[in-house]
Design an enzyme around this catalytic site. Structure first.
Site, PDB file in Angstrom:
ATOM      1  N   SER A  19       0.795  -1.232   0.000  1.00 26.37           N
ATOM      2  CA  SER A  19       0.000   0.000   0.000  1.00 26.37           C
ATOM      3  C   SER A  19       0.824   1.278   0.000  1.00 26.37           C
ATOM      4  O   SER A  19       0.309   2.328  -0.364  1.00 26.37           O
ATOM      5  CB  SER A  19      -0.949  -0.001   1.192  1.00 26.37           C
ATOM      6  OG  SER A  19      -0.217  -0.028   2.393  1.00 26.37           O
ATOM      7  N   HIS A  30      -5.890  -4.095  -0.637  1.00 27.16           N
ATOM      8  CA  HIS A  30      -5.767  -2.992  -1.593  1.00 27.16           C
ATOM      9  C   HIS A  30      -5.926  -3.490  -3.028  1.00 27.16           C
ATOM     10  O   HIS A  30      -5.318  -2.930  -3.952  1.00 27.16           O
ATOM     11  CB  HIS A  30      -4.431  -2.272  -1.420  1.00 27.16           C
ATOM     12  CG  HIS A  30      -4.386  -1.386  -0.213  1.00 27.16           C
ATOM     13  ND1 HIS A  30      -4.849  -0.093  -0.208  1.00 27.16           N
ATOM     14  CD2 HIS A  30      -3.972  -1.645   1.050  1.00 27.16           C
ATOM     15  CE1 HIS A  30      -4.695   0.432   0.994  1.00 27.16           C
ATOM     16  NE2 HIS A  30      -4.168  -0.490   1.779  1.00 27.16           N
ATOM     17  N   LYS A  43     -12.420  -0.922   2.178  1.00 28.36           N
ATOM     18  CA  LYS A  43     -11.771  -0.115   1.132  1.00 28.36           C
ATOM     19  C   LYS A  43     -12.679  -0.093  -0.108  1.00 28.36           C
ATOM     20  O   LYS A  43     -13.703   0.583  -0.088  1.00 28.36           O
ATOM     21  CB  LYS A  43     -10.369  -0.653   0.870  1.00 28.36           C
ATOM     22  CG  LYS A  43      -9.459  -0.482   2.082  1.00 28.36           C
ATOM     23  CD  LYS A  43      -8.038  -0.904   1.839  1.00 28.36           C
ATOM     24  CE  LYS A  43      -7.115  -0.431   2.959  1.00 28.36           C
ATOM     25  NZ  LYS A  43      -7.375  -1.053   4.271  1.00 28.36           N
TER      26      LYS A  43
END
Lengths: 404, 85
Positions: free
Chosen positions: A191, A219, A250
């Site tokens: 990330s 991610h 996310k």
């Protein structure tokens, strides 16, 4: 009370030291829903500013998507606010089961199990599956939650250089005769740099030495790979990654919750022995409903992940053309390298004044001397948003002598 | 303590841990406290020393303090070699 005073002083000194070192995490206050265009109050009580958000994990722009919000309302209306229970007592609704099945199908795994967060999922997974007879070999840049999960487990530990399958192979060779089971642990997307773990090469060396592979795809889930399944889809190894941990916090709606997807036996072991699972409340009904809607939406069409891909490519091209030093990559995490920590913080502050919300990252979050602004693109961004951000980067970049 | 031992240990550290080619490792360069060697992979260094010098170290002996510089590592290895006679 003397003891209490001494402790208070000790804690206050620690706070002051963080402030003095310029390392305090200074929070901005958002006074709108999460999205591309947000209202920010900073410092608290000051006039609200309308800014463009370029630092959220809202990759698919679903955090405040009308259909997702509607599904959350439906969950709230039909099944209430909270469960007031852990899953195994009286905290499991049909929608939890539906969501676990849908997530497993989306990720291409046999089964999955929900946690309060991916941090919890990572805290649970190793301790249940491995002991001192086994070894966990992790990439050196894995997320803090995986590190903490590994620390909670009695297995032996080793690590390999970031995204270096050759170095991993050496480690597996060394451990092959020393451990019962070997498990390789990596992030799918790192990330801070926005780079991918080379899962094709990693799967090859895992197969060669008979090691399991666990990937945290927080991610990546929802947008990496042709249909957004994740890094394992991107590298064509969907059936060769044993366990995936990921987050609902996310791209997949952005609220909270995490999960472990993998073989049925692994999921059942988690359900029976995973401490963060056994001792945390069930994911609230509105989140379960909304997450199920997210999976439904992104299973029907790749429109959002395609737009995100285009946005990231466009932003990268414009920023490179302007002369900025970017970490090469192909994800919507695009770090603008500045080197100096103070410069990164000054840059972020000036960008906010220009109406662009970005954050500077410096040591110890990233290596010393590698401070940066980490930008994150979203499918919610339109071309004009990106153009405005690039124009602000160029203005501030010239002002601070980063570009000429 | 021989220069050979120093060279072998430094070479291993470069190969195993260093990703920045411009970095220079001296006898007193902090390895663990600086974050260069992460605690999860200290075991590789221990295994290397045990195999290379035919010694055995307990986990207590192979502590983060004892492994924090090349100088301290060499001192520990030498101590183990002396104990073996």
């Amino acid at each position: 009370m003397a003891y209490i005073d001494a402790v208070r002083k000790q804690f206050e000194t620690a706070v002051q030291e963080t402030l003095d070192a310029g390392l305090n995490k200074d929070e901005r206050f958002i006074c709108s829903e999460q999205g591309v265009e947000i209202e920010v109050e900073y410092p608290r009580g000051s006039k609200r500013m309308k800014v463009l958000n370029f630092c959220a994990n809202n990759y698919l722009g679903l955090s405040s998507h009308p259909e997702v919000v509607k599904a959350a309302h439906q969950g709230l209306d039909e099944r209430g606010y909270g469960m007031s229970s852990v899953r195994f007592i009286c905290g499991t609704q049909d929608v939890h089961n539906d969501l676990e099945k849908a997530a497993a199908k989306f990720l291409g795994k046999e089964d999955s199990i929900l946690f309060a967060s991916c941090f919890d999922a990572n805290a649970a997974v190793f301790e249940v599956l491995f002991d001192e007879n086994d070894v966990l070999i992790n990439d050196r840049l894995i997320h803090a939650s995986l590190i903490d999960g590994i620390r909670l487990c009695s297995a032996q530990r080793d690590s390999y250089k970031n995204a270096d399958a050759g170095h991993l192979a050496k480690k597996l060779k060394m451990w092959q005769s020393r451990a019962r089971n070997m498990c390789v642990v990596t992030d799918g997307v790192f990330s801070m740099d926005g780079i991918l773990a080379p899962l094709d090469e990693i799967c090859d060396v895992c197969d060669e030495y008979g090691a399991m592979l666990l990937v945290d795809d927080s991610h990546a889930s929802g947008f990496i790979g042709k249909t957004g399944r994740g890094v394992h889809e991107h590298f064509g190894v969907m059936d060769r990654v044993d366990i995936i941990t990921t987050t609902l916090g996310k791209a997949l709606g952005g609220a909270s919750g995490g999960l472990i997807a993998g073989p049925k036996a692994v999921v059942e072991m988690m359900r029976n022995r995973g401490r963060p699972y056994l001792f945390s409340n069930a994911v609230p009904p509105p989140i379960a409903f909304a997450a199920l809607k997210v999976i439904e939406l992104i299973s029907q069409t790749t429109e959002l992940r395609d737009k995100l891909e285009w946005n990231a490519k466009y932003f990268r091209e414009k920023m490179e053309a302007a002369g900025f030093n970017l970490v090469p990559g192909e994800t919507p995490i695009i770090p603008v390298m500045l080197g100096d920590a103070k410069l990164a913080n000054d840059f972020a502050r000036e960008m906010l004044m220009e109406g662009i919300y970005v954050i500077g990252f410096s040591h110890p979050v990233v290596p010393m001397g590698k401070a940066r602004i980490r930008t994150q693109l979203s499918a919610g961004h339109d071309k004009e948003h990106i153009d405005k951000a690039v124009a602000a980067f160029i203005k501030v970049g010239k002002q601070l002598g980063v570009i000429s | 303590m021989s220069d050979d031992m120093r060279e072998q240990i430094i070479e291993f550290i470069y190969d195993e841990y260093v990703e920045d080619d411009s970095m220079k490792i001296e006898d007193d360069t902090p390895l663990i406290s600086s974050g260069l060697v992460d605690s999860f992979s200290m075991v590789s260094l221990k295994m290397f020393l045990e195999e290379e010098y035919s010694i055995q170290m307990t986990d207590e002996e192979a502590s983060t303090e004892a492994f924090d510089t090349v100088k301290r590592i060499m001192a520990l290895v030498q101590k183990k070699l002396d104990e073996q006679g």
